[in-house]
Motif scaffolding. Structure first.
Motif, PDB file in Angstrom:
ATOM      1  N   VAL A  80       0.892  -1.159   0.000  1.00  0.00           N
ATOM      2  CA  VAL A  80       0.000   0.000   0.000  1.00  0.00           C
ATOM      3  C   VAL A  80       0.926   1.204   0.000  1.00  0.00           C
ATOM      4  O   VAL A  80       1.830   1.298   0.837  1.00  0.00           O
ATOM      5  CB  VAL A  80      -0.920   0.025   1.238  1.00  0.00           C
ATOM      6  CG1 VAL A  80      -1.749   1.302   1.251  1.00  0.00           C
ATOM      7  CG2 VAL A  80      -1.817  -1.191   1.261  1.00  0.00           C
ATOM      8  N   VAL A  81       0.710   2.101  -0.956  1.00  0.00           N
ATOM      9  CA  VAL A  81       1.580   3.267  -1.103  1.00  0.00           C
ATOM     10  C   VAL A  81       0.746   4.537  -1.210  1.00  0.00           C
ATOM     11  O   VAL A  81      -0.434   4.494  -1.553  1.00  0.00           O
ATOM     12  CB  VAL A  81       2.505   3.146  -2.343  1.00  0.00           C
ATOM     13  CG1 VAL A  81       3.448   1.963  -2.219  1.00  0.00           C
ATOM     14  CG2 VAL A  81       1.691   3.060  -3.629  1.00  0.00           C
ATOM     15  N   ARG A  82       1.403   5.648  -0.899  1.00  0.00           N
ATOM     16  CA  ARG A  82       0.791   6.970  -1.064  1.00  0.00           C
ATOM     17  C   ARG A  82       1.651   7.741  -2.053  1.00  0.00           C
ATOM     18  O   ARG A  82       2.868   7.855  -1.887  1.00  0.00           O
ATOM     19  CB  ARG A  82       0.743   7.710   0.267  1.00  0.00           C
ATOM     20  CG  ARG A  82       0.053   9.087   0.190  1.00  0.00           C
ATOM     21  CD  ARG A  82       0.132   9.846   1.502  1.00  0.00           C
ATOM     22  NE  ARG A  82       1.490  10.105   1.953  1.00  0.00           N
ATOM     23  CZ  ARG A  82       2.293  11.059   1.464  1.00  0.00           C
ATOM     24  NH1 ARG A  82       1.879  11.844   0.505  1.00  0.00           N
ATOM     25  NH2 ARG A  82       3.514  11.220   1.932  1.00  0.00           N
ATOM     26  N   GLU A  83       1.000   8.250  -3.098  1.00  0.00           N
ATOM     27  CA  GLU A  83       1.724   9.066  -4.067  1.00  0.00           C
ATOM     28  C   GLU A  83       2.064  10.402  -3.410  1.00  0.00           C
ATOM     29  O   GLU A  83       1.185  11.074  -2.862  1.00  0.00           O
ATOM     30  CB  GLU A  83       0.877   9.290  -5.321  1.00  0.00           C
ATOM     31  CG  GLU A  83       1.636   9.993  -6.420  1.00  0.00           C
ATOM     32  CD  GLU A  83       0.817  10.135  -7.696  1.00  0.00           C
ATOM     33  OE1 GLU A  83       1.428  10.472  -8.721  1.00  0.00           O
ATOM     34  OE2 GLU A  83      -0.410   9.934  -7.660  1.00  0.00           O
ATOM     35  N   LYS A  84       3.316  10.791  -3.447  1.00  0.00           N
ATOM     36  CA  LYS A  84       3.772  11.985  -2.730  1.00  0.00           C
ATOM     37  C   LYS A  84       3.167  13.280  -3.274  1.00  0.00           C
ATOM     38  O   LYS A  84       2.892  14.195  -2.501  1.00  0.00           O
ATOM     39  CB  LYS A  84       5.301  12.065  -2.760  1.00  0.00           C
ATOM     40  CG  LYS A  84       5.955  10.965  -1.935  1.00  0.00           C
ATOM     41  CD  LYS A  84       7.469  11.021  -2.025  1.00  0.00           C
ATOM     42  CE  LYS A  84       8.109   9.931  -1.197  1.00  0.00           C
ATOM     43  NZ  LYS A  84       9.577   9.934  -1.344  1.00  0.00           N
ATOM     44  N   THR A  85       2.940  13.376  -4.569  1.00  0.00           N
ATOM     45  CA  THR A  85       2.435  14.630  -5.135  1.00  0.00           C
ATOM     46  C   THR A  85       0.937  14.813  -4.937  1.00  0.00           C
ATOM     47  O   THR A  85       0.471  15.929  -4.747  1.00  0.00           O
ATOM     48  CB  THR A  85       2.753  14.740  -6.637  1.00  0.00           C
ATOM     49  OG1 THR A  85       2.208  13.609  -7.314  1.00  0.00           O
ATOM     50  CG2 THR A  85       4.244  14.818  -6.865  1.00  0.00           C
ATOM     51  N   SER A  86       0.174  13.732  -4.972  1.00  0.00           N
ATOM     52  CA  SER A  86      -1.287  13.849  -4.890  1.00  0.00           C
ATOM     53  C   SER A  86      -1.884  13.340  -3.581  1.00  0.00           C
ATOM     54  O   SER A  86      -3.061  13.556  -3.327  1.00  0.00           O
ATOM     55  CB  SER A  86      -1.934  13.074  -6.046  1.00  0.00           C
ATOM     56  OG  SER A  86      -1.771  11.675  -5.832  1.00  0.00           O
ATOM     57  N   ASN A  87      -1.097  12.649  -2.783  1.00  0.00           N
ATOM     58  CA  ASN A  87      -1.551  11.991  -1.554  1.00  0.00           C
ATOM     59  C   ASN A  87      -2.546  10.864  -1.807  1.00  0.00           C
ATOM     60  O   ASN A  87      -3.173  10.366  -0.879  1.00  0.00           O
ATOM     61  CB  ASN A  87      -2.146  12.985  -0.552  1.00  0.00           C
ATOM     62  CG  ASN A  87      -1.065  13.796   0.123  1.00  0.00           C
ATOM     63  OD1 ASN A  87       0.052  13.322   0.325  1.00  0.00           O
ATOM     64  ND2 ASN A  87      -1.373  15.033   0.452  1.00  0.00           N
ATOM     65  N   ALA A  88      -2.724  10.443  -3.047  1.00  0.00           N
ATOM     66  CA  ALA A  88      -3.625   9.336  -3.381  1.00  0.00           C
ATOM     67  C   ALA A  88      -3.012   8.021  -2.913  1.00  0.00           C
ATOM     68  O   ALA A  88      -1.794   7.835  -2.962  1.00  0.00           O
ATOM     69  CB  ALA A  88      -3.886   9.299  -4.877  1.00  0.00           C
ATOM     70  N   VAL A  89      -3.872   7.116  -2.471  1.00  0.00           N
ATOM     71  CA  VAL A  89      -3.434   5.809  -1.978  1.00  0.00           C
ATOM     72  C   VAL A  89      -3.657   4.771  -3.080  1.00  0.00           C
ATOM     73  O   VAL A  89      -4.725   4.736  -3.703  1.00  0.00           O
ATOM     74  CB  VAL A  89      -4.191   5.428  -0.695  1.00  0.00           C
ATOM     75  CG1 VAL A  89      -3.828   4.025  -0.245  1.00  0.00           C
ATOM     76  CG2 VAL A  89      -3.885   6.434   0.413  1.00  0.00           C
ATOM     77  N   PHE A  90      -2.654   3.941  -3.304  1.00  0.00           N
ATOM     78  CA  PHE A  90      -2.699   2.899  -4.331  1.00  0.00           C
ATOM     79  C   PHE A  90      -2.139   1.600  -3.785  1.00  0.00           C
ATOM     80  O   PHE A  90      -1.474   1.579  -2.749  1.00  0.00           O
ATOM     81  CB  PHE A  90      -1.838   3.303  -5.540  1.00  0.00           C
ATOM     82  CG  PHE A  90      -2.287   4.531  -6.256  1.00  0.00           C
ATOM     83  CD1 PHE A  90      -3.377   4.499  -7.108  1.00  0.00           C
ATOM     84  CD2 PHE A  90      -1.604   5.733  -6.095  1.00  0.00           C
ATOM     85  CE1 PHE A  90      -3.781   5.641  -7.786  1.00  0.00           C
ATOM     86  CE2 PHE A  90      -2.001   6.869  -6.773  1.00  0.00           C
ATOM     87  CZ  PHE A  90      -3.097   6.826  -7.622  1.00  0.00           C
ATOM     88  N   ALA A  91      -2.363   0.527  -4.531  1.00  0.00           N
ATOM     89  CA  ALA A  91      -1.650  -0.723  -4.323  1.00  0.00           C
ATOM     90  C   ALA A  91      -0.532  -0.757  -5.361  1.00  0.00           C
ATOM     91  O   ALA A  91      -0.754  -0.423  -6.522  1.00  0.00           O
ATOM     92  CB  ALA A  91      -2.572  -1.911  -4.511  1.00  0.00           C
ATOM     93  N   MET A  92       0.670  -1.113  -4.932  1.00  0.00           N
ATOM     94  CA  MET A  92       1.814  -1.193  -5.848  1.00  0.00           C
ATOM     95  C   MET A  92       2.338  -2.620  -5.840  1.00  0.00           C
ATOM     96  O   MET A  92       2.795  -3.117  -4.815  1.00  0.00           O
ATOM     97  CB  MET A  92       2.939  -0.243  -5.416  1.00  0.00           C
ATOM     98  CG  MET A  92       4.198  -0.368  -6.275  1.00  0.00           C
ATOM     99  SD  MET A  92       5.600   0.564  -5.620  1.00  0.00           S
ATOM    100  CE  MET A  92       5.202   2.200  -6.186  1.00  0.00           C
ATOM    101  N   LYS A  93       2.250  -3.272  -6.982  1.00  0.00           N
ATOM    102  CA  LYS A  93       2.823  -4.609  -7.138  1.00  0.00           C
ATOM    103  C   LYS A  93       4.247  -4.434  -7.632  1.00  0.00           C
ATOM    104  O   LYS A  93       4.481  -3.761  -8.649  1.00  0.00           O
ATOM    105  CB  LYS A  93       2.008  -5.437  -8.122  1.00  0.00           C
ATOM    106  CG  LYS A  93       2.523  -6.868  -8.256  1.00  0.00           C
ATOM    107  CD  LYS A  93       1.707  -7.665  -9.249  1.00  0.00           C
ATOM    108  CE  LYS A  93       0.433  -8.136  -8.580  1.00  0.00           C
ATOM    109  NZ  LYS A  93      -0.263  -9.140  -9.441  1.00  0.00           N
TER     110      LYS A  93
END
Length: 165
Positions: free
Chosen positions: A84-97
């Motif tokens: 589980v990651v947070r994009e630094k520029t948008s603060n959006a949360v994603f899953a990163m494989k």
């Protein structure tokens, strides 16, 4: 010649996806040309010098793993892990494989990740996770997609089976 015949990208194709393929191919060609043996050739050396500024600029704009803050590792498998990651520029949360290239290259059938990427990138179904970014570095392939809390389908099916035994 019809105007349709002069198109590089066939009608109905995703132009952004095709542009990304061309950029990836150009970057790969450039990297191959920078090998010491090939640089001895005058035309190849000229090519590398001519396009070096554009390559540097392109690479600085490309998505990379450091653009994300890892919040947690939520799964591990034979080829890598899911975070589980947070994009630094948008603060959006994603899953990163994150898939290790070395493990993928040791397998006789490695095209599954390309198929997975293509399906997630082009799908329009609400039932298939949407891919937002796909990129790579020297050691890993990265697929950044929607994060759906609750776990993966295999774990859900396993829990349901255990409840009904």
């Amino acid at each position: 010649m019809d105007s349709d015949e002069s198109q590089i990208i066939p009608p109905g194709r995703d132009m952004d996806l095709d542009r990304d393929i061309l950029v990836d191919g150009f970057l790969a060609l450039y990297e191959e040309c920078t090998h010491e043996t090939l640089m001895r050739s005058k035309p190849i050396s000229s090519f590398v010098q001519k396009f070096q500024p554009a390559i540097i600029q392109t690479k600085t704009r490309m998505m990379k793993a450091s653009d994300f803050e890892v919040k947690a590792v939520i799964g591990r498998g034979h080829f890598g892990e899911v975070r589980v990651v947070r994009e630094k520029t948008s603060n959006a949360v994603f899953a990163m494989k994150v898939l290790r290239k070395s493990d993928l290259l040791n397998q006789p059938e490695i095209s599954f990740f390309e198929e997975e990427r293509d399906i997630m990138a082009t799908n329009k179904s609400p039932w298939i996770t949407q891919l937002h970014y796909a990129f790579q570095d020297a050691t890993n392939l990265y697929l950044v997609m929607d994060f759906h809390a609750g776990g993966d389908l295999l774990s859900l099916l396993s829990r349901q089976e255990l409840l009904h035994c």
